[in-house]
Design a protein around this motif. Structure first.
Motif, PDB file in Angstrom:
ATOM      1  N   THR A  85       0.837  -1.197   0.000  1.00 17.19           N
ATOM      2  CA  THR A  85       0.000   0.000   0.000  1.00 17.19           C
ATOM      3  C   THR A  85       0.871   1.245   0.000  1.00 17.19           C
ATOM      4  O   THR A  85       1.707   1.426   0.891  1.00 17.19           O
ATOM      5  CB  THR A  85      -0.928   0.021   1.223  1.00 17.19           C
ATOM      6  N   LEU A  86       0.685   2.091  -1.009  1.00 12.06           N
ATOM      7  CA  LEU A  86       1.476   3.313  -1.117  1.00 12.06           C
ATOM      8  C   LEU A  86       0.888   4.404  -0.229  1.00 12.06           C
ATOM      9  O   LEU A  86      -0.315   4.438   0.054  1.00 12.06           O
ATOM     10  CB  LEU A  86       1.526   3.775  -2.570  1.00 12.06           C
ATOM     11  N   ALA A  87       1.758   5.320   0.197  1.00 14.63           N
ATOM     12  CA  ALA A  87       1.361   6.344   1.152  1.00 14.63           C
ATOM     13  C   ALA A  87       0.193   7.211   0.701  1.00 14.63           C
ATOM     14  O   ALA A  87      -0.630   7.598   1.539  1.00 14.63           O
ATOM     15  CB  ALA A  87       2.564   7.214   1.509  1.00 14.63           C
ATOM     16  N   PRO A  88       0.068   7.552  -0.598  1.00 12.49           N
ATOM     17  CA  PRO A  88      -1.101   8.353  -0.986  1.00 12.49           C
ATOM     18  C   PRO A  88      -2.429   7.658  -0.713  1.00 12.49           C
ATOM     19  O   PRO A  88      -3.459   8.316  -0.552  1.00 12.49           O
ATOM     20  CB  PRO A  88      -0.883   8.570  -2.489  1.00 12.49           C
ATOM     21  N   VAL A  89      -2.405   6.318  -0.666  1.00 12.91           N
ATOM     22  CA  VAL A  89      -3.615   5.559  -0.356  1.00 12.91           C
ATOM     23  C   VAL A  89      -3.792   5.458   1.158  1.00 12.91           C
ATOM     24  O   VAL A  89      -4.868   5.723   1.705  1.00 12.91           O
ATOM     25  CB  VAL A  89      -3.560   4.154  -0.985  1.00 12.91           C
ATOM     26  N   LYS A  90      -2.710   5.080   1.838  1.00 11.98           N
ATOM     27  CA  LYS A  90      -2.737   4.941   3.294  1.00 11.98           C
ATOM     28  C   LYS A  90      -1.298   5.008   3.796  1.00 11.98           C
ATOM     29  O   LYS A  90      -0.448   4.239   3.338  1.00 11.98           O
ATOM     30  CB  LYS A  90      -3.381   3.613   3.683  1.00 11.98           C
ATOM     31  N   PRO A  91      -0.984   5.899   4.735  1.00 14.69           N
ATOM     32  CA  PRO A  91       0.398   6.042   5.185  1.00 14.69           C
ATOM     33  C   PRO A  91       0.809   4.947   6.174  1.00 14.69           C
ATOM     34  O   PRO A  91       0.052   4.008   6.441  1.00 14.69           O
ATOM     35  CB  PRO A  91       0.398   7.425   5.841  1.00 14.69           C
ATOM     36  N   PHE A  92       2.012   5.091   6.713  1.00 11.27           N
ATOM     37  CA  PHE A  92       2.536   4.181   7.728  1.00 11.27           C
ATOM     38  C   PHE A  92       1.477   3.928   8.800  1.00 11.27           C
ATOM     39  O   PHE A  92       0.804   4.854   9.233  1.00 11.27           O
ATOM     40  CB  PHE A  92       3.787   4.814   8.356  1.00 11.27           C
ATOM     41  N   PRO A  93       1.326   2.663   9.239  1.00  9.48           N
ATOM     42  CA  PRO A  93       2.158   1.487   8.965  1.00  9.48           C
ATOM     43  C   PRO A  93       1.600   0.542   7.895  1.00  9.48           C
ATOM     44  O   PRO A  93       1.933  -0.645   7.903  1.00  9.48           O
ATOM     45  CB  PRO A  93       2.178   0.794  10.320  1.00  9.48           C
ATOM     46  N   ALA A  94       0.754   1.034   7.002  1.00  7.08           N
ATOM     47  CA  ALA A  94       0.094   0.148   6.046  1.00  7.08           C
ATOM     48  C   ALA A  94       1.092  -0.658   5.222  1.00  7.08           C
ATOM     49  O   ALA A  94       0.918  -1.868   5.022  1.00  7.08           O
ATOM     50  CB  ALA A  94      -0.815   0.965   5.132  1.00  7.08           C
ATOM     51  N   ALA A  95       2.153  -0.007   4.724  1.00 11.37           N
ATOM     52  CA  ALA A  95       3.098  -0.697   3.845  1.00 11.37           C
ATOM     53  C   ALA A  95       3.829  -1.827   4.556  1.00 11.37           C
ATOM     54  O   ALA A  95       3.981  -2.929   4.010  1.00 11.37           O
ATOM     55  CB  ALA A  95       4.102   0.300   3.273  1.00 11.37           C
ATOM     56  N   VAL A  96       4.288  -1.579   5.780  1.00 14.05           N
ATOM     57  CA  VAL A  96       5.043  -2.616   6.485  1.00 14.05           C
ATOM     58  C   VAL A  96       4.118  -3.733   6.979  1.00 14.05           C
ATOM     59  O   VAL A  96       4.528  -4.898   7.046  1.00 14.05           O
ATOM     60  CB  VAL A  96       5.884  -2.028   7.637  1.00 14.05           C
ATOM     61  N   GLU A  97       2.876  -3.390   7.323  1.00 12.75           N
ATOM     62  CA  GLU A  97       1.926  -4.444   7.670  1.00 12.75           C
ATOM     63  C   GLU A  97       1.657  -5.325   6.450  1.00 12.75           C
ATOM     64  O   GLU A  97       1.535  -6.549   6.569  1.00 12.75           O
ATOM     65  CB  GLU A  97       0.629  -3.849   8.207  1.00 12.75           C
ATOM     66  N   ASP A  98       1.566  -4.707   5.278  1.00 13.58           N
ATOM     67  CA  ASP A  98       1.428  -5.491   4.047  1.00 13.58           C
ATOM     68  C   ASP A  98       2.621  -6.426   3.864  1.00 13.58           C
ATOM     69  O   ASP A  98       2.460  -7.599   3.499  1.00 13.58           O
ATOM     70  CB  ASP A  98       1.337  -4.561   2.837  1.00 13.58           C
ATOM     71  N   ALA A  99       3.818  -5.897   4.090  1.00 14.94           N
ATOM     72  CA  ALA A  99       5.018  -6.700   3.877  1.00 14.94           C
ATOM     73  C   ALA A  99       5.025  -7.931   4.772  1.00 14.94           C
ATOM     74  O   ALA A  99       5.319  -9.052   4.307  1.00 14.94           O
ATOM     75  CB  ALA A  99       6.268  -5.851   4.136  1.00 14.94           C
ATOM     76  N   HIS A 100       4.698  -7.748   6.037  1.00 17.85           N
ATOM     77  CA  HIS A 100       4.661  -8.907   6.931  1.00 17.85           C
ATOM     78  C   HIS A 100       3.579  -9.885   6.493  1.00 17.85           C
ATOM     79  O   HIS A 100       3.779 -11.109   6.520  1.00 17.85           O
ATOM     80  CB  HIS A 100       4.429  -8.469   8.370  1.00 17.85           C
ATOM     81  N   ALA A 101       2.436  -9.355   6.062  1.00 21.42           N
ATOM     82  CA  ALA A 101       1.355 -10.222   5.600  1.00 21.42           C
ATOM     83  C   ALA A 101       1.771 -11.019   4.366  1.00 21.42           C
ATOM     84  O   ALA A 101       1.415 -12.199   4.228  1.00 21.42           O
ATOM     85  CB  ALA A 101       0.108  -9.384   5.296  1.00 21.42           C
TER      86      ALA A 101
END
Length: 287
Positions: A85-101
């Motif tokens: 998830t890119l920051a314009p859609v949703k900022p931290f921690p969305a990207a790192v939560e995606d990565a762990h998922a």
């Protein structure tokens, strides 16, 4: 899963296959791309890769050439490239939560990936390097999945932009915009100032670096991210994490895809192949 497939040149003995697929993110499906040899590939090793783009941009195509070169140079492991998830859609921690998922999804879907489940590495470039480093922390903190290593290529690790190699940029007219772009990227990814000191946003500030998987960290002479990459390597070493850090020759970084082009160079690919071979306890593939 999209059955569309593409072929890439191999080394004369192998043929590389890529396939689009859907992986599971933290809150929904994400686009992924799988690379593996048609025959005789290394099914015991999976590399999960996260692209760059300053947390606000980037896609699977950005690192396609690099990942094809990486697969060939590293003896044809299974490589999974994933969006987040890119920051314009949703900022931290969305990207790192995606990565762990995504790492957890990969560990549950071995057959779909054609991977034995023996070893998993996480890797990333620039913002993806930050995400890969954090994914390794999250896997440790949450007890799964087990990672055999992490490969961080010119990673963004310091939201404070405080290192010497970063502070030098404004005095160099042809590179000043890179400092502005990094600052803008972090403003988008970390809109709340308090998040900038969170270890999952700023790995360089973490006080808990023990028990992380072995790391390979690559920087370049003229990269503004050079000092933070090397400082993180030093902190990992001090925490007892087996870490290899290499500074590569200067590369042009003004063009949008320059980091991926730099990573495609022979020296970078050799360092990655050598690191992977070291984890296996085997000699690296031929240069």
């Amino acid at each position: 899963m999209d059955a569309k497939q593409a072929r890439a040149a191999g080394d004369g003995e192998h043929e590389l296959e890529s396939r689009e697929l859907e992986v599971a993110g933290f809150e929904g499906p994400l686009a992924g791309r799988l690379y593996r040899a048609v025959v005789d590939g290394r099914r015991d090793l999976l590399i999960v890769f996260f692209h760059g783009g300053g947390f606000v941009d980037g896609d699977l195509d950005e690192a396609d050439g690099f990942l094809r070169s990486l697969a060939i140079a590293s003896g044809y492991p299974v490589v999974l490239s994933s969006t987040y998830t890119l920051a314009p859609v949703k900022p931290f921690p969305a990207a790192v939560e995606d990565a762990h998922a995504v790492l957890a999804w990969a560990s549950r879907n071995k057959a779909k990936l054609g991977w034995t489940g023996k070893r998993m590495l996480v890797a990333g470039i620039e913002a993806g390097g930050n995400i890969a480093a954090v994914a390794a922390m999250m896997a440790r903190d949450r007890g799964a999945p087990r990672l055999a290593g992490q490969i961080l290529i010119m990673p963004m690790l310091d939201p404070g932009l405080s290192t010497c190699s970063m502070r030098e940029l404004p005095s160099c007219p042809d590179k000043a915009r890179l400092a502005d772009e990094c600052a803008a990227a972090y403003r988008g990814y970390l809109p709340h100032a308090a998040d900038r000191s969170h270890p999952y946003a700023s790995p360089l500030q973490s006080s808990r670096l023990k028990n992380l998987p072995p790391a390979l960290i690559l920087s370049t002479d003229d990269d503004p991210l050079r000092d933070e990459a090397e400082a993180y390597a030093a902190r990992l070493i001090a925490a007892g994490v087996p870490t290899t850090v290499r500074r590569l020759a200067a590369a042009q970084l003004q063009e949008p895809n320059a980091r991926n082009e730099c990573a495609c160079t022979g020296h970078a690919l050799y360092e990655i192949a050598n690191f992977i071979a070291g984890l296996d306890g085997q000699p690296p593939p031929g240069r």
